[in-house]
Motif scaffolding. Structure first.
Motif, mmCIF file in Angstrom:
data_model
loop_
_atom_site.group_PDB
_atom_site.id
_atom_site.type_symbol
_atom_site.label_atom_id
_atom_site.label_comp_id
_atom_site.label_asym_id
_atom_site.label_seq_id
_atom_site.Cartn_x
_atom_site.Cartn_y
_atom_site.Cartn_z
ATOM 1 N N ARG A 136 1.837 6.326 -11.180
ATOM 2 C CA ARG A 136 3.016 7.093 -11.712
ATOM 3 C C ARG A 136 2.825 8.268 -11.435
ATOM 4 O O ARG A 136 1.800 8.778 -11.101
ATOM 5 N N PRO A 137 3.878 9.150 -11.472
ATOM 6 C CA PRO A 137 3.755 10.660 -10.961
ATOM 7 C C PRO A 137 2.819 11.185 -11.751
ATOM 8 O O PRO A 137 2.745 10.965 -13.156
ATOM 9 N N ASN B 219 0.796 -1.241 0.061
ATOM 10 C CA ASN B 219 0.144 0.101 0.003
ATOM 11 C C ASN B 219 0.918 1.176 -0.009
ATOM 12 O O ASN B 219 0.385 2.019 -0.655
ATOM 13 N N ARG B 220 1.886 1.306 0.880
ATOM 14 C CA ARG B 220 2.666 2.450 0.863
ATOM 15 C C ARG B 220 3.508 2.562 -0.463
ATOM 16 O O ARG B 220 3.986 3.801 -0.863
ATOM 17 N N TYR B 221 3.990 1.315 -1.051
ATOM 18 C CA TYR B 221 4.771 1.325 -2.050
ATOM 19 C C TYR B 221 3.908 2.094 -3.272
ATOM 20 O O TYR B 221 4.559 2.930 -4.008
ATOM 21 N N ARG B 222 2.816 1.638 -3.291
ATOM 22 C CA ARG B 222 2.020 2.346 -4.284
ATOM 23 C C ARG B 222 1.878 3.778 -4.107
ATOM 24 O O ARG B 222 1.904 4.500 -4.954
ATOM 25 N N GLU B 223 1.669 4.270 -2.975
ATOM 26 C CA GLU B 223 1.665 5.700 -2.639
ATOM 27 C C GLU B 223 2.894 6.378 -3.099
ATOM 28 O O GLU B 223 2.697 7.399 -3.653
ATOM 29 N N GLU B 224 4.152 5.701 -2.795
ATOM 30 C CA GLU B 224 5.389 6.402 -3.335
ATOM 31 C C GLU B 224 5.498 6.176 -4.768
ATOM 32 O O GLU B 224 6.220 7.291 -5.122
ATOM 33 N N LEU B 225 5.024 5.439 -5.425
ATOM 34 C CA LEU B 225 5.250 5.174 -6.897
ATOM 35 C C LEU B 225 4.657 6.418 -7.517
ATOM 36 O O LEU B 225 4.893 6.717 -8.668
ATOM 37 N N ALA B 226 3.538 6.826 -6.916
ATOM 38 C CA ALA B 226 2.779 8.082 -7.568
ATOM 39 C C ALA B 226 3.474 9.447 -7.153
ATOM 40 O O ALA B 226 3.274 10.423 -7.942
ATOM 41 N N GLN B 227 4.639 9.306 -6.777
ATOM 42 C CA GLN B 227 5.391 10.574 -6.164
ATOM 43 C C GLN B 227 6.789 10.600 -6.971
ATOM 44 O O GLN B 227 7.243 11.780 -7.426
#
Length: 696
Positions: free
Chosen positions: A354-355, A265-273
């Motif tokens: 993705r960002p 869940n956190r990995y997905r959040e960070e991949l968007a940044q």
């Protein structure tokens, strides 16, 4: 209110560079470790203990009698099967019926049933409505299938024989109850069931054709490695039982998947940044590792408290289960990141963040709405949930503790029906006699005096000389009361006191005495373990949250949740599944798992609230915490509940009850306590929740 966009992760970081270099070596190392562990785990069934010594409490007379009767664990004591005849309409046995019983006796005597001795004589009940004859089965060695095969052969033989219409023959007694209580090799179906449950829930969570395979594979590697560790513990002398092996599978599968969901869940959040997946994983690990470490530490600390137990099976479960969690935690912090990084961003297709794609907390609409509702009216939600849980505690009024082995066998089993016939037509103690073992060298005079003392007790139906045990004379005592009821327990205590005045070294054992001692040991274990678990979990929470108030609030909510869950489970056991009383040690099993595992989700939530509180006021931090963690914690709760519910397929009713009760408790924690009650109390308390800590 819109959350401020988090700052992008640094272009490069030390952890990101380390992950870039170490991902393939980590993956190869884990695969090699799993292969090695699997080679050991393949032999785990050979070292599992299921003899009496693996469960009996130490230091009791019944334990000493069992040790004398079974001095070598590799050559266990014999077990007795009782072939019970009765008419379906309850009428008296006719002359033709009695001839059929004698014919069945002759057929069993002439049948080549491996391990079974010659059947004993036919015994007719006083009311003439039932008859029985015993068949003694001697296992060749511990853990073999002699008893199972002998009982199956007896049932097959009796089923093929012709007898008068309405006359039934059932195999009951200690041996048959043990067979109907055991499902044989349950580890393989339990493993497959757990995998199916986890796979289905991961598919629903991620709706990806590939991503669900990654945490499932990592969890499977953790399970195989943990079973290899369990084999090593058994070889080192720890009593690893079939119960421990079953719980190990669901516990590791459940906790490993929980940790995987949190990290993903956190990995997905960070991949968007950030664009670089290695930097996204580095930031995800930095944010989630403290919560995962605290969660695993809480469960391990709670499980290791079982080491103070008198009950051997309970004491052995602690290190085995703790070792499983100790394997699951590093696997999800190293193997899972390696798998995700080696596979690349495409593993998340078709919803790969993705960002530029919004991935903030407000994106979670359902949990955003829940978070806003709770912080807007915290008093209402705190009172409603607390009152609902208190009402569920009322179910505990139907909880009945039972020492009867019949209550551990699924209703409808042949042995249960046979025991009902025995209870209706024979003295209560005929199927479960007491064994009085006299001291070495006891003469006939001492044997006679001991027999008179026993016979004078009004709760005794009959006394006769028994077979010698380790060269010591014995008495076989049939009780006139329920051998597993309170009167039988009182009779055991009285006989021990009176026989101690006759001679030193007289021991009272047998199944009724075993269950009495087991009940006493379970009560003593409960008084020791419960405070230890509460203290251990509270200390872990205090260290993680750096607060003294928050751990007390969380533990109060957790204890109420446990009582409510057990109350709901009791209603299910009694009114849905038709189970009888519960074993005396069930309370300890359920308490340890529910308190240690139930606090996991609160840890995930509170760690996120504490992180958000560094930037915004407490109320807003609660809203963001509920919104950000709601989906992942709910998914994790469903996974853990599903894996423990898989224990319900095991024929051992006690194991099934543990699984069902823990599943209910996890759902209560996930859907009510963590989602509504805890956020409401944290909102009401405000910054006082974190006393004496201060905002970062």
């Amino acid at each position: 209110m819109t959350d401020p966009a988090p700052a992008p992760a640094p272009a490069t970081s030390r952890l990101g560079r380390l992950l870039r270099r170490a991902k393939w070596p980590l993956l190869i190392a884990w695969l090699a470790l799993a292969a090695l562990a699997t080679s050991f785990a393949a032999n785990l069934d050979e070292v599992l203990r299921d003899d009496s010594a693996a469960y009996l409490p130490s230091g009791f007379e019944s334990s000493e009698v069992a040790r004398l009767a079974e001095p070598d664990p590799e050559h266990p004591d014999a077990e007795t099967a009782l072939v019970v005849h009765s008419r379906e309409d309850g009428a008296g046995l006719t002359v033709e019926d009695r001839r059929a019983v004698e014919a069945d006796l002759a057929a069993v005597a002439g049948a080549p049933v491996e391990g079974a001795g010659a059947p004993g004589p036919v015994r007719l009940s006083d009311d003439g409505r039932a008859a029985l004859f015993p068949v003694v089965v001697q296992p060749a060695e511990a853990g073999d299938d002699t008893v199972d095969e002998a009982v199956a052969a007896l049932r097959s033989l009796l089923a093929e024989r012709e007898r008068p219409a309405g006359l039934t023959a059932r195999v009951a007694g200690e041996a048959a109850l043990g067979v109907d209580n055991s499902g044989g090799d349950v580890d393989t179906p339990l493993l497959l069931t757990s995998m199916a449950i986890v796979a289905a829930l991961l598919l629903l969570t991620y709706r990806s054709p590939v991503l669900w395979l990654v945490p499932l594979f990592a969890a499977l590697v953790a399970v195989l490695t943990a079973r290899g560790v369990a084999y090593g513990l058994a070889e080192a002398g720890l009593a690893v039982t079939e119960l421990s092996s079953a719980i190990l599978i669901v516990l590791v599968f459940g906790t490993a998947t929980d940790y995987a969901l949190l990290l993903l869940n956190r990995y997905r959040e960070e991949l968007a940044q950030v664009t670089d997946r290695h930097e996204a994983m580095a930031e995800a690990l930095r944010r989630t590792t403290p919560a995962i470490l605290a969660s695993a530490g809480t469960v391990i600390a709670g499980l290791l408290c079982l080491l103070v137990a008198d009950l051997a099976g309970l004491r052995g479960l602690g290190p085995v289960a703790a070792a499983g969690v100790a394997v699951a935690m590093p696997a999800m912090l190293t193997l899972l990141p390696a798998l995700l990084l080696c596979g690349g961003r495409w593993l998340l297709w078709p919803r790969a963040p993705r960002p530029g794609r919004p991935a903030g907390t407000d994106r979670h609409r359902l949990w955003g709405a829940v978070g806003r509702a709770v912080v807007r009216r915290p008093r209402r939600y705190a009172l409603l949930v607390t009152a609902g849980l208190a009402l569920a505690v009322w179910g505990l009024t139907g909880l009945r503790v039972s020492a009867d082995p019949v209550d551990k066998v699924p209703p409808g089993a042949e042995s249960v029906a046979g025991q009902e016939v025995l209870a209706a037509h024979f003295p209560d103690g005929v199927a479960a006699p007491l064994t009085v073992v006299l001291p070495p060298g006891a003469d006939d005079d001492l044997l006679e005096r001991a027999g008179r003392v026993v016979a004078d007790d009004a709760r005794v139906a009959g006394v006769s000389a028994g077979d010698e045990v380790a060269g010591r004379p014995t008495l076989r005592v049939e009780l006139a009361v329920d051998p597993y009821g309170n009167e039988a327990g009182s009779a055991v205590d009285t006989l021990r006191a009176e026989l101690a005045e006759v001679s030193d070294g007289v021991l009272v054992g047998g199944m009724p005495a075993v269950q009495q001692d087991y009940r006493d040991a379970a009560l003593a274990d409960t008084k020791r373990i419960v405070p230890l678990v509460l203290l251990a979990v509270t200390l872990v929470l205090a260290l993680l949250l750096r607060s003294l108030v928050a751990p007390l609030v969380l533990m109060a909510a957790n204890v109420l949740s446990f009582a409510a869950s057990l109350g709901l489970a009791t209603l299910v056991f009694t009114h849905v599944l038709g189970f009888g009383g519960v074993a005396a040690d069930l309370f300890v099993y359920i308490f340890v798992f529910l308190v240690a595992l139930g606090v996991d989700y609160t840890i995930f939530l509170m760690e996120r609230i504490r992180e958000e509180r560094r930037q915004v006021p407490n109320t807003e931090a609660v809203r963001r915490g509920v919104t950000a963690t709601g989906g992942v914690i709910t998914a994790a709760g469903l996974v853990l509940a599903g894996t423990f519910a898989a224990l319900g397929q095991i024929p051992d009713v006690t194991v099934a009850e543990v699984g069902i009760a823990v599943a209910i408790g996890v759902l209560v924690d996930t859907l009510l306590v963590r989602s509504l009650q805890v956020p409401a109390f944290v909102t009401l308390l405000g910054d006082r929740t974190w006393w004496p800590g201060r905002r970062g």
